[in-house]
Design an enzyme around this catalytic site. Sequence first.
Site, PDB file in Angstrom:
ATOM      1  N   TYR A 220       0.834  -1.206   0.000  1.00  0.00           N
ATOM      2  CA  TYR A 220       0.000   0.000   0.000  1.00  0.00           C
ATOM      3  C   TYR A 220       0.876   1.267   0.000  1.00  0.00           C
ATOM      4  O   TYR A 220       0.625   2.210  -0.754  1.00  0.00           O
ATOM      5  CB  TYR A 220      -0.879  -0.069   1.250  1.00  0.00           C
ATOM      6  CG  TYR A 220      -1.913   1.013   1.403  1.00  0.00           C
ATOM      7  CD1 TYR A 220      -3.068   1.017   0.634  1.00  0.00           C
ATOM      8  CD2 TYR A 220      -1.751   2.000   2.370  1.00  0.00           C
ATOM      9  CE1 TYR A 220      -4.031   2.001   0.811  1.00  0.00           C
ATOM     10  CE2 TYR A 220      -2.709   2.980   2.562  1.00  0.00           C
ATOM     11  CZ  TYR A 220      -3.852   2.971   1.784  1.00  0.00           C
ATOM     12  OH  TYR A 220      -4.798   3.944   1.962  1.00  0.00           O
ATOM     13  N   LYS A 224       0.980   4.086  -2.870  1.00  0.00           N
ATOM     14  CA  LYS A 224       0.550   5.450  -2.543  1.00  0.00           C
ATOM     15  C   LYS A 224       1.650   6.473  -2.839  1.00  0.00           C
ATOM     16  O   LYS A 224       1.359   7.578  -3.294  1.00  0.00           O
ATOM     17  CB  LYS A 224       0.125   5.523  -1.070  1.00  0.00           C
ATOM     18  CG  LYS A 224      -1.173   4.778  -0.769  1.00  0.00           C
ATOM     19  CD  LYS A 224      -2.291   5.210  -1.696  1.00  0.00           C
ATOM     20  CE  LYS A 224      -3.670   4.866  -1.187  1.00  0.00           C
ATOM     21  NZ  LYS A 224      -4.718   5.224  -2.167  1.00  0.00           N
TER      22      LYS A 224
HETATM   23  N1  LIG Z   1      -9.848   6.088   5.143  1.00  0.00           N
HETATM   24  C1  LIG Z   1      -8.622   6.529   5.332  1.00  0.00           C
HETATM   25  O1  LIG Z   1      -8.245   6.952   6.423  1.00  0.00           O
HETATM   26  C2  LIG Z   1      -7.661   6.608   4.202  1.00  0.00           C
HETATM   27  C3  LIG Z   1      -6.352   6.971   4.484  1.00  0.00           C
HETATM   28  C4  LIG Z   1      -5.454   7.103   3.441  1.00  0.00           C
HETATM   29  C5  LIG Z   1      -5.862   6.861   2.157  1.00  0.00           C
HETATM   30  N2  LIG Z   1      -7.146   6.471   1.919  1.00  0.00           N
HETATM   31  C6  LIG Z   1      -7.516   6.201   0.534  1.00  0.00           C
HETATM   32  O2  LIG Z   1      -8.751   6.809   0.251  1.00  0.00           O
HETATM   33  C7  LIG Z   1      -9.413   6.058  -0.774  1.00  0.00           C
HETATM   34  C8  LIG Z   1     -10.818   5.747  -0.324  1.00  0.00           C
HETATM   35  O3  LIG Z   1     -10.745   4.849   0.757  1.00  0.00           O
HETATM   36  P1  LIG Z   1     -11.899   4.689   1.856  1.00  0.00           P
HETATM   37  O4  LIG Z   1     -11.256   4.865   3.165  1.00  0.00           O
HETATM   38  O5  LIG Z   1     -13.074   5.519   1.528  1.00  0.00           O
HETATM   39  O6  LIG Z   1     -12.214   3.113   1.738  1.00  0.00           O
HETATM   40  P2  LIG Z   1     -13.454   2.361   1.106  1.00  0.00           P
HETATM   41  O7  LIG Z   1     -13.089   0.918   1.134  1.00  0.00           O
HETATM   42  O8  LIG Z   1     -14.702   2.761   1.787  1.00  0.00           O
HETATM   43  O9  LIG Z   1     -13.528   2.903  -0.383  1.00  0.00           O
HETATM   44  C9  LIG Z   1     -12.825   2.348  -1.460  1.00  0.00           C
HETATM   45  C10 LIG Z   1     -13.815   2.007  -2.538  1.00  0.00           C
HETATM   46  O10 LIG Z   1     -13.117   1.594  -3.700  1.00  0.00           O
HETATM   47  C11 LIG Z   1     -13.873   0.561  -4.305  1.00  0.00           C
HETATM   48  N3  LIG Z   1     -12.998  -0.263  -5.138  1.00  0.00           N
HETATM   49  C12 LIG Z   1     -12.028  -1.097  -4.739  1.00  0.00           C
HETATM   50  N4  LIG Z   1     -11.441  -1.674  -5.778  1.00  0.00           N
HETATM   51  C13 LIG Z   1     -12.040  -1.186  -6.880  1.00  0.00           C
HETATM   52  C14 LIG Z   1     -11.844  -1.392  -8.263  1.00  0.00           C
HETATM   53  N5  LIG Z   1     -10.918  -2.256  -8.704  1.00  0.00           N
HETATM   54  N6  LIG Z   1     -12.619  -0.723  -9.140  1.00  0.00           N
HETATM   55  C15 LIG Z   1     -13.568   0.126  -8.693  1.00  0.00           C
HETATM   56  N7  LIG Z   1     -13.812   0.361  -7.384  1.00  0.00           N
HETATM   57  C16 LIG Z   1     -13.044  -0.298  -6.488  1.00  0.00           C
HETATM   58  C17 LIG Z   1     -14.432  -0.230  -3.135  1.00  0.00           C
HETATM   59  O11 LIG Z   1     -15.565  -1.021  -3.510  1.00  0.00           O
HETATM   60  C18 LIG Z   1     -14.747   0.862  -2.134  1.00  0.00           C
HETATM   61  O12 LIG Z   1     -16.094   1.295  -2.181  1.00  0.00           O
HETATM   62  C19 LIG Z   1      -8.540   4.829  -1.002  1.00  0.00           C
HETATM   63  O13 LIG Z   1      -7.701   5.050  -2.112  1.00  0.00           O
HETATM   64  C20 LIG Z   1      -7.724   4.735   0.249  1.00  0.00           C
HETATM   65  O14 LIG Z   1      -6.504   4.050   0.055  1.00  0.00           O
HETATM   66  C21 LIG Z   1      -8.055   6.331   2.907  1.00  0.00           C
END
Ligand SMILES: NC(=O)c1ccc[n+]([C@@H]2O[C@H](COP(=O)([O-])OP(=O)(O)OC[C@H]3O[C@@H](n4cnc5c(N)ncnc54)[C@H](O)[C@@H]3O)[C@@H](O)[C@H]2O)c1
Length: 380
Positions: A220, A224
Amino acid sequence: MMLVMSDLDDKNKELKKRLRELGAEVSDDDDEDEDDDDYDYDDDDDDAIESNQNMTDNPISFKDKVVIITGSGGGLGKQYALQYAQRGAKVVVNDLGGTLGGSGSSNKAADLVVSEIESKGGIAVANYDNIVTNPTGILQTAINSFGRVDILINNAGILKDASFAKMTQKQFEDVLDVHLNGAFKLTQLCWPIFQKQKFGRVVMTASPAGLYGNFGQANYSAAKLGLVGLCETLAKEGVKYNIKVNAIAPLAKSRMTETILPPDVLNKLLPEKIAPLVLYLTSDIVDSSGSIYEVAAGLFAQIRWERSGGLYLNPNKSFTPEAILNKLKDISSFDPSTTEYPTQLNDYNFVYSKTSMLPENSQGSIKIKSLKDKTLSLKK
Ligand SMILES: NC(=O)c1ccc[n+]([C@@H]2O[C@H](COP(=O)([O-])OP(=O)(O)OC[C@H]3O[C@@H](n4cnc5c(N)ncnc54)[C@H](O)[C@@H]3O)[C@@H](O)[C@H]2O)c1
């Protein structure tokens, strides 16, 4: 009210050509029967447009803008979708609807977000394509439904955490595929459209884990930070086309973080608090491009590279490990009077002209232990 696609035909043809070059199967039906491709709004849409026009009194408006948000069936992406729609954007809600680890699929997540947007008078369309295997399908949904694309939020993500010693190649590659390769593929598909229309906004979703590293997340973190590099380069290539590309490193409550942080902490880190920065970074008025922002719980902070004043050594034969050891402190001294904040490659010609004029390097008094009897393996 009807938006006729004919004035968008040229763009559409170019997109189809591009999609075909990328190996996608693209039907020609709409070339033959223009009516099939017309986007017909019904009466409800008229109401939606009216209510959106009220909302677009906000200084930052997305009226007439089309935004694709990958992975917006839940978590952060869903909040972006709701807030873009509230400000008049037409939103492509893409979500594969799988598990956190990336298995399975369902239309439900994207459908629910679209229903919520529509119930509030906004405009959105669902797309269920996997960003890794069918990024063209996502773009096609935007073009077929709304005739254009202006903004791309690369947000879809999965987790396959394991300590590095136990991480399989598949776990590593799957995570890179969704986050980094998926963002690359869809951004590259949108790029010629952005270039042609001299407008494009892209957000790459990085992570504090990518900036600083995090135990159990080698895959990851690599993906990133890869997105940060992609962002920095695309920002440079986008300058003359008014394409702005920025990266965010968010932290917020979602299924991704609910097993990592305790509920009382998570409840303070709401995903809707990330959206305002994303909206600003994709607005008409934004200046920022190629920047990285850490954002969580109401904190919005720009992250930048810092280069220490450093150590200049003559690269002649006195350029030895001992010479470096002797001045190690200088290499790592972030004295504010000499540090720099680079945003592009250094002028290495200038560096050489400076170092080559320096006197012999002092070897100091500390000696590096002999490597005698140690085995050195050099792989080709
Ligand atoms: N939540 C956090 O604190 C956090 C921190 C750092 C980075 N992020 C990043 O933010 C983004 C959103 O994450 P989140 O926390 O809302 O998690 P989340 O799991 O709720 O959202 C991610 C979404 O991406 C969709 N997804 C996964 N693989 C896919 C694909 N191949 N094609 C289409 N859709 C796909 C999933 O179904 C899911 O709904 C991600 O890139 C995550 O790495 C989140």
